[in-house]
Structure formats: C-alpha cells, structure tokens
Design a protein around this motif. Structure first.
Motif, PDB file in Angstrom:
ATOM      1  N   GLY A 102      31.445 -30.579 -42.549  1.00 14.05           N
ATOM      2  CA  GLY A 102      31.830 -29.247 -42.115  1.00 14.05           C
ATOM      3  C   GLY A 102      30.637 -28.447 -41.609  1.00 14.05           C
ATOM      4  N   GLY A 103      30.832 -27.158 -41.501  1.00  9.71           N
ATOM      5  CA  GLY A 103      29.827 -26.290 -40.901  1.00  9.71           C
ATOM      6  C   GLY A 103      30.144 -26.048 -39.444  1.00  9.71           C
ATOM      7  N   VAL A 104      29.498 -25.060 -38.872  1.00  7.90           N
ATOM      8  CA  VAL A 104      29.725 -24.684 -37.483  1.00  7.90           C
ATOM      9  C   VAL A 104      28.716 -25.422 -36.607  1.00  7.90           C
ATOM     10  CG1 VAL A 104      29.791 -22.788 -35.831  1.00  7.90           C
ATOM     11  CG2 VAL A 104      30.571 -22.416 -38.181  1.00  7.90           C
ATOM     12  N   LEU A 105      29.206 -26.266 -35.707  1.00  7.92           N
ATOM     13  CA  LEU A 105      28.326 -26.987 -34.800  1.00  7.92           C
ATOM     14  C   LEU A 105      27.998 -26.090 -33.611  1.00  7.92           C
ATOM     15  CD1 LEU A 105      26.952 -29.745 -34.288  1.00  7.92           C
ATOM     16  CD2 LEU A 105      28.973 -30.353 -32.927  1.00  7.92           C
ATOM     17  N   LEU A 106      26.716 -25.934 -33.334  1.00  6.29           N
ATOM     18  CA  LEU A 106      26.250 -25.057 -32.264  1.00  6.29           C
ATOM     19  C   LEU A 106      25.573 -25.908 -31.196  1.00  6.29           C
ATOM     20  CD1 LEU A 106      24.525 -22.397 -34.570  1.00  6.29           C
ATOM     21  CD2 LEU A 106      26.812 -22.244 -33.594  1.00  6.29           C
ATOM     22  N   ASP A 107      26.011 -25.763 -29.938  1.00  8.14           N
ATOM     23  CA  ASP A 107      25.291 -26.443 -28.867  1.00  8.14           C
ATOM     24  C   ASP A 107      23.988 -25.695 -28.585  1.00  8.14           C
ATOM     25  OD1 ASP A 107      25.932 -24.213 -27.299  1.00  8.14           O
ATOM     26  OD2 ASP A 107      27.536 -25.247 -26.218  1.00  8.14           O
ATOM     27  N   ALA A 108      23.215 -26.171 -27.612  1.00  3.79           N
ATOM     28  CA  ALA A 108      21.904 -25.580 -27.379  1.00  3.79           C
ATOM     29  C   ALA A 108      22.003 -24.083 -27.080  1.00  3.79           C
ATOM     30  CB  ALA A 108      21.204 -26.310 -26.229  1.00  3.79           C
ATOM     31  N   GLY A 109      22.963 -23.705 -26.237  1.00  5.60           N
ATOM     32  CA  GLY A 109      23.105 -22.298 -25.891  1.00  5.60           C
ATOM     33  C   GLY A 109      23.488 -21.436 -27.073  1.00  5.60           C
ATOM     34  N   ALA A 110      24.459 -21.916 -27.846  1.00  3.52           N
ATOM     35  CA  ALA A 110      24.906 -21.148 -29.014  1.00  3.52           C
ATOM     36  C   ALA A 110      23.802 -21.065 -30.066  1.00  3.52           C
ATOM     37  CB  ALA A 110      26.154 -21.794 -29.606  1.00  3.52           C
ATOM     38  N   MET A 111      23.044 -22.168 -30.223  1.00  2.00           N
ATOM     39  CA  MET A 111      21.951 -22.158 -31.194  1.00  2.00           C
ATOM     40  C   MET A 111      20.881 -21.156 -30.792  1.00  2.00           C
ATOM     41  SD  MET A 111      20.825 -23.353 -34.046  1.00  2.00           S
ATOM     42  CE  MET A 111      19.653 -22.079 -34.520  1.00  2.00           C
ATOM     43  N   ARG A 112      20.521 -21.159 -29.522  1.00  2.00           N
ATOM     44  CA  ARG A 112      19.480 -20.239 -29.062  1.00  2.00           C
ATOM     45  C   ARG A 112      19.963 -18.792 -29.045  1.00  2.00           C
ATOM     46  NH1 ARG A 112      17.080 -24.093 -24.153  1.00  2.00           N
ATOM     47  NH2 ARG A 112      16.638 -25.866 -25.533  1.00  2.00           N
ATOM     48  N   ALA A 113      21.290 -18.604 -28.992  1.00  2.80           N
ATOM     49  CA  ALA A 113      21.826 -17.249 -29.121  1.00  2.80           C
ATOM     50  C   ALA A 113      21.674 -16.738 -30.547  1.00  2.80           C
ATOM     51  CB  ALA A 113      23.296 -17.220 -28.700  1.00  2.80           C
ATOM     52  N   GLU A 114      21.713 -17.668 -31.510  1.00  6.28           N
ATOM     53  CA  GLU A 114      21.472 -17.283 -32.904  1.00  6.28           C
ATOM     54  C   GLU A 114      19.982 -17.026 -33.150  1.00  6.28           C
ATOM     55  OE1 GLU A 114      23.196 -16.591 -35.647  1.00  6.28           O
ATOM     56  OE2 GLU A 114      25.092 -16.765 -34.581  1.00  6.28           O
ATOM     57  N   VAL A 115      19.161 -18.015 -32.806  1.00  7.16           N
ATOM     58  CA  VAL A 115      17.715 -17.917 -32.966  1.00  7.16           C
ATOM     59  C   VAL A 115      17.097 -18.542 -31.723  1.00  7.16           C
ATOM     60  CG1 VAL A 115      15.718 -18.438 -34.415  1.00  7.16           C
ATOM     61  CG2 VAL A 115      17.970 -18.163 -35.472  1.00  7.16           C
ATOM     62  N   ASN A 116      16.245 -17.802 -31.045  1.00  6.64           N
ATOM     63  CA  ASN A 116      15.810 -18.189 -29.712  1.00  6.64           C
ATOM     64  C   ASN A 116      14.531 -19.011 -29.752  1.00  6.64           C
ATOM     65  OD1 ASN A 116      15.505 -18.383 -26.965  1.00  6.64           O
ATOM     66  ND2 ASN A 116      14.619 -16.339 -26.727  1.00  6.64           N
ATOM     67  N   SER A 117      14.700 -20.328 -29.637  1.00  6.23           N
ATOM     68  CA  SER A 117      13.554 -21.228 -29.496  1.00  6.23           C
ATOM     69  C   SER A 117      13.854 -22.238 -28.406  1.00  6.23           C
ATOM     70  CB  SER A 117      13.268 -21.970 -30.801  1.00  6.23           C
ATOM     71  OG  SER A 117      12.322 -23.006 -30.585  1.00  6.23           O
ATOM     72  N   PRO A 118      12.894 -22.493 -27.521  1.00 11.44           N
ATOM     73  CA  PRO A 118      13.121 -23.490 -26.475  1.00 11.44           C
ATOM     74  C   PRO A 118      13.196 -24.913 -27.010  1.00 11.44           C
ATOM     75  CG  PRO A 118      10.830 -22.739 -26.443  1.00 11.44           C
ATOM     76  CD  PRO A 118      11.566 -21.851 -27.399  1.00 11.44           C
ATOM     77  N   THR A 119      12.831 -25.118 -28.266  1.00 11.93           N
ATOM     78  CA  THR A 119      12.862 -26.468 -28.839  1.00 11.93           C
ATOM     79  C   THR A 119      14.247 -26.867 -29.331  1.00 11.93           C
ATOM     80  OG1 THR A 119      12.312 -25.738 -31.096  1.00 11.93           O
ATOM     81  CG2 THR A 119      10.469 -26.180 -29.601  1.00 11.93           C
ATOM     82  N   TYR A 120      15.178 -25.935 -29.439  1.00 10.02           N
ATOM     83  CA  TYR A 120      16.469 -26.225 -30.047  1.00 10.02           C
ATOM     84  C   TYR A 120      17.417 -26.890 -29.061  1.00 10.02           C
ATOM     85  CZ  TYR A 120      15.089 -22.949 -33.777  1.00 10.02           C
ATOM     86  OH  TYR A 120      14.438 -22.309 -34.796  1.00 10.02           O
ATOM     87  N   LEU A 121      17.990 -28.018 -29.485  1.00 11.17           N
ATOM     88  CA  LEU A 121      18.994 -28.720 -28.691  1.00 11.17           C
ATOM     89  C   LEU A 121      20.392 -28.572 -29.282  1.00 11.17           C
ATOM     90  CD1 LEU A 121      17.040 -32.042 -27.992  1.00 11.17           C
ATOM     91  CD2 LEU A 121      17.119 -29.948 -26.616  1.00 11.17           C
ATOM     92  N   ALA A 122      20.491 -28.271 -30.567  1.00 12.34           N
ATOM     93  CA  ALA A 122      21.777 -28.072 -31.246  1.00 12.34           C
ATOM     94  C   ALA A 122      21.487 -27.565 -32.653  1.00 12.34           C
ATOM     95  CB  ALA A 122      22.585 -29.372 -31.297  1.00 12.34           C
ATOM     96  N   GLY A 123      22.538 -27.168 -33.351  1.00 11.50           N
ATOM     97  CA  GLY A 123      22.385 -26.716 -34.732  1.00 11.50           C
ATOM     98  C   GLY A 123      23.687 -26.876 -35.490  1.00 11.50           C
ATOM     99  N   ARG A 124      23.590 -26.895 -36.796  1.00  6.59           N
ATOM    100  CA  ARG A 124      24.778 -26.898 -37.661  1.00  6.59           C
ATOM    101  C   ARG A 124      24.583 -25.838 -38.723  1.00  6.59           C
ATOM    102  NH1 ARG A 124      27.141 -28.857 -42.502  1.00  6.59           N
ATOM    103  NH2 ARG A 124      25.073 -29.473 -43.260  1.00  6.59           N
ATOM    104  N   TRP A 125      25.474 -24.847 -38.724  1.00  5.90           N
ATOM    105  CA  TRP A 125      25.354 -23.693 -39.606  1.00  5.90           C
ATOM    106  C   TRP A 125      26.316 -23.850 -40.776  1.00  5.90           C
ATOM    107  CZ3 TRP A 125      26.430 -17.986 -37.684  1.00  5.90           C
ATOM    108  CH2 TRP A 125      26.121 -17.088 -38.711  1.00  5.90           C
ATOM    109  N   ASP A 126      25.767 -24.039 -41.958  1.00  8.78           N
ATOM    110  CA  ASP A 126      26.532 -24.018 -43.212  1.00  8.78           C
ATOM    111  C   ASP A 126      26.510 -22.581 -43.693  1.00  8.78           C
ATOM    112  OD1 ASP A 126      27.548 -24.162 -45.747  1.00  8.78           O
ATOM    113  OD2 ASP A 126      26.120 -25.635 -46.497  1.00  8.78           O
ATOM    114  N   LYS A 127      27.602 -21.882 -43.539  1.00 11.89           N
ATOM    115  CA  LYS A 127      27.597 -20.433 -43.725  1.00 11.89           C
ATOM    116  C   LYS A 127      27.619 -19.991 -45.179  1.00 11.89           C
ATOM    117  CE  LYS A 127      29.431 -18.914 -39.290  1.00 11.89           C
ATOM    118  NZ  LYS A 127      30.352 -17.960 -38.619  1.00 11.89           N
ATOM    119  N   ASP A 128      28.049 -20.865 -46.095  1.00 11.60           N
ATOM    120  CA  ASP A 128      28.229 -20.407 -47.475  1.00 11.60           C
ATOM    121  C   ASP A 128      27.388 -21.175 -48.485  1.00 11.60           C
ATOM    122  OD1 ASP A 128      29.585 -18.594 -49.249  1.00 11.60           O
ATOM    123  OD2 ASP A 128      30.768 -20.292 -49.978  1.00 11.60           O
ATOM    124  N   GLY A 129      26.639 -22.186 -48.035  1.00 15.66           N
ATOM    125  CA  GLY A 129      25.993 -23.095 -48.974  1.00 15.66           C
ATOM    126  C   GLY A 129      24.580 -22.741 -49.366  1.00 15.66           C
ATOM    127  N   ALA A 130      24.078 -21.585 -48.941  1.00 14.03           N
ATOM    128  CA  ALA A 130      22.704 -21.230 -49.302  1.00 14.03           C
ATOM    129  C   ALA A 130      22.526 -19.725 -49.231  1.00 14.03           C
ATOM    130  CB  ALA A 130      21.700 -21.916 -48.377  1.00 14.03           C
TER     131      ALA A 130
END
Length: 479
Positions: free
Chosen positions: A174-202
């Motif tokens: 589970g978790g929210v899968l973020l593509d490169a654009g969505a990931m960089r919209a969350e946190v802006n780094s040119p190194t990011y290609l994707a992300g997975r956000w576990d919203k409640d686990g930490a």
C-alpha cells in the motif's frame, strides 16, 4: 554562526579551492554536537547511586527502551518500586542522536518482516501500528512535548531500477505511489524519479525531548532515576539480582536491560550485536524563500532506496536533518566517543546533500555528529531472559528503535512476569538472529559487505556472489 557564514562566503564563484575543501570548511564550521541535545539546562542532573539500594525492578539504561519499561511497569503496578540506572545522562546516546523517525514497523520494514516472519507478518504489522498509536496517546496523557508530527514517510527512487521496486512495494504494502512529477511537487529534488508515501506509518519527533519527557513522566509517578551510574556486573541468587555499579550495589527482584549498542552485561549476547556508527548533519534554518524552493509542505520523513541510503526530515524550526550512507564498524566491537566525529563522512554527506538539493547550494550546517547503532543480522530487535527469568533484555533495533523500543519494553515486562502473552508467543520474540563471527572474521565480513553493497548501488542493484550468499543464509548488515 559566524564561522558558518564565513565558510559560505568562501563558496562564492571564482575561488580556486576544490569542492572537497569548500565542503570541508562548511562542515567544520558546524558544532560537533547532536542538534537535539544542544539545549542547555534542558534537564537537571540526577544524583548517582552511592552505596546500597533496593527495588522491585531495576532498569539498566536511560534511553527509550529503559524509560518505556520503567513507565509501563510503574503504570501497571503503582506499588512496585522502580529504579532506572543510567551510566551517563538520560537520552545522551542513541535516543538523543537519531533522526527522530518514529516508525510503526517492528521489523525494520515490511519486506524484512515478511521474509523473516511470514506466518505472523500480519500480526506484527497490526502490533506495530497499535504501538505507534499508543505512543501518540501516551504523549498526550503525560503532556510530553517532543514535536510529534504524524506526517508519514516517503521512500524515494533515485535510479531507474528503484522505480520498479517502489511500484511492487506499493502493490504489496500500500501507500501512495508518486511519479516523478508528483514526487517533486511534494519535495523538489531533481534526483527524484518516483516515491511511495506511507501516510500513517511514521511520525517525526524531537528524540531527545521524547527521552527527557519520558523521564519526567516516570518521576512524576514515582520512578527513581540515577544518572552517571554505570552498571558493571550482574549476579543472582534465590532472593533476586545484584547489580554492581561504579560506586554501589542495587538489589532488585527483577532487572530489565536496555543497553543496546554498548557491551551487554550478559556476555553471551555480545556476539549478536555489532556497534555500527551512523553520521548526521543538520543545516541552518531555511529561509522562507529556500523553503518555497523545496516545497515539503507535508513535512514527511524521507529515505532513498539505496543500500547505502540517506534519511532526512525537517526539524520544527525548518532545518534539514540529513544522515546515513556510511555505516562504519570498528574492529573489536569498539564504542568510543572519538568515533562520533568522522570528517570524511561529513564531507561526503554534504556533497550528497547539495546533489539532492542544488537550490540550497552554500547553506551552512549548524551541527554534525555520529553515534553507535545496535546492529544485528536480522535488522530488528531480539529478546530473551537470563538468571532464571529474573533478567530480561531487548536489543538489536538496527536503527529503527524510536518507536519499536516501546514494544521492546512491553516484551521485557511480559517476559519478566513469567506469563504467556500474545507477545511472548511471537516467533519474533522466541527466536534469535544469527550471531556475528569472532574477530577478525566479523570485521573482514563487514568490510566485504560494505564494499559489495556500494558496488550493488553502482550496478543497478545487482547483488554479487557475496551478497547472494548472505541473503541465502539470512544474514545482513545495515544501519
């Protein structure tokens, strides 16, 4: 901060010094002390043990494991006398030096838990989330202000092969899968290609304030805490356990050990742990303009997917804590204050930081430090008893103990009760990791593993024969 400002000026274009020298000046200007602990008079010193003392439960170690054990024991039985013995100051070691990631996982991540404990994985996931919820409830009940933010955490992919890994993890866990654009919209780094956000686990916390708050809560309900009281030995007889200290003796009916990376008073446990040094930088506070460049409005904790990984998060005053990558083991299981500072690693961390956030090039670092992680071969805590059930232990969190330490405390108390409970019947609790070999084989094995992990990161995750052999044997090395 004058030194840091001067170091930043020397980063101006046109200078002939090398980048490594520039970065060296930046990190050298930082204070050689954990940021979390750099709060004068945050807690009053407590008296050490002198002479003979007696109690129902002696807790050795004033970090998270010991403090949670003391608090839970006293809450469960207010008439029980509880004494915490700390060799230095409350929260001064791993509990005050970590990144402040309070994670729900009890198994150092879902993948590790599923692989090692498949039959009870679902139960462990439930218990982990219940544990994190209970921590949040306890902080409110005891009025502990430690900057608790239930932000969740994001795993980021910074190389192509990691994108597929993230996609598979999202499908499984589970978790929210973020593509490169969505990931960089969350946190802006040119190194990011994707992300997975576990919203409640930490959640993010100020870990030293968590330790100090737990200690204060303990004392309010009658727990005694002695600082600068190193425990030097254990012995038992028909009447209980004797804890020898540097200047006295404590007689206790039961003992809970929370010494983690330090040499255990139970010598038979020492081969199960290697103290691995992890290092951290903290920046100066970001300006509003710098923060706008980064984004990070949801303030999640972040870690990349490399074998040699980085972890990072915002502090309450909008500094960036940046740690990880190097995981350094010193021959002979040595733990020394001299190892807390490692200039070459700080320069490497600074270089990686500016690669991730080039828009912050030249920002100063306010603090730099290191500390020992209690690493075991299965990456998650193990438990047991000694001295005919009168002594219990929990150790081996391998860098993810901020949240799991409360669970470890519960396990110790259940074991000391002598009763069968849901926790004592877990395979996680009844089993042990594979011990590390004696020296020099431990040191040689660790170095071979570090080299192999770095090579795997450079080769799209492909694991060499050494790593595949360790995988087959169920062994590992991590921080």
């Amino acid at each position: 901060m004058a030194h840091a400002a001067a170091a930043r000026r020397k980063l101006a274009p046109g200078k002939t010094t090398s980048r490594q020298e520039e970065l060296g000046r930046l990190v050298t200007a930082a204070k050689a002390k954990p940021y979390w602990l750099d709060q004068p008079d945050a807690q009053q010193a407590r008296e050490p043990v002198h002479g003979d003392r007696a109690c129902d439960l002696a807790v050795i170690g004033g970090g998270f494991t010991g403090l949670w054990a003391a608090l839970l024991a006293k809450e469960a039985n207010p008439g029980r006398s509880v004494l915490v013995i700390e060799g230095n100051r409350v929260g001064w070691a791993a509990s005050g030096r970590n990144g402040g990631f309070c994670d729900a996982s009890l198994t150092h991540g879902a993948a590790n838990g599923r692989e090692r404990f498949p039959a009870e994985f679902t139960t462990l996931q439930r218990l982990g989330l219940e544990n994190l919820n209970a921590i949040e409830t306890a902080l409110g009940r005891h009025g502990i202000d430690c900057g608790f933010e239930r932000t969740g955490s994001i795993e980021v992919a910074t190389s192509d092969h990691q994108v597929d890994e993230l996609r598979e993890t999202a499908e499984t866990d589970g978790g929210v899968l973020l593509d490169a654009g969505a990931m960089r919209a969350e946190v802006n780094s040119p190194t990011y290609l994707a992300g997975r956000w576990d919203k409640d686990g930490a959640a993010m916390v100020q870990p030293a304030r968590l330790a100090w708050g737990l200690a204060a809560a303990c004392e309010r309900i009658g727990v005694r805490i002695a600082e600068r009281t190193p425990a030097t030995g254990l012995a038992s007889d028909a009447d209980g356990v004797t804890v020898r200290t540097s200047d006295g003796v404590v007689r206790a009916k039961k003992v809970a050990l929370g010494t983690n990376a330090f040499p255990s008073l139970l010598r038979r446990l020492r081969p199960y742990i290697v103290p691995v040094y992890d290092y951290v930088l903290v920046t100066e506070p970001l300006t509003a303009a710098q923060l706008a460049e980064i984004g990070w409005r949801n303030r999640q904790g972040i870690a990349d997917l490399g074998n040699q990984f980085h972890y990072y998060r915002l502090t309450q005053d909008n500094r960036i804590l940046w740690g990880g990558y190097d995981a350094v083991y010193h021959f002979g299981h040595q733990v020394r204050m001299a190892y807390d500072q490692r200039p070459a690693t700080f320069v490497k961390l600074a270089d990686h930081f500016f690669t991730t956030f080039p828009q912050l090039e030249g920002i100063g670092f306010s603090h730099r430090w290191g500390g020992a992680v209690d690493t075991c071969t299965r990456f998650c805590a193990f438990f047991g008893t000694a001295h005919h059930g009168r002594v219990a232990y929990a150790l081996g969190y391998t860098g993810l103990g901020v949240g799991a330490s409360r669970f470890g405390a519960r396990v110790m108390l259940d074991l000391l009760s002598g009763e069968r409970t849901e926790l004592t019947e877990l395979e996680l609790v009844r089993s042990k990791p594979v011990p590390f070999p004696p020296e020099p084989f431990a040191y040689l094995g660790v170095q071979a593993t570090r080299w192999s992990l770095a090579q795997a990161d450079r080769q799209s995750g492909r694991r060499n024969l050494w790593l595949r052999a360790l995988d087959a044997a169920g062994l590992g090395y991590d921080s």
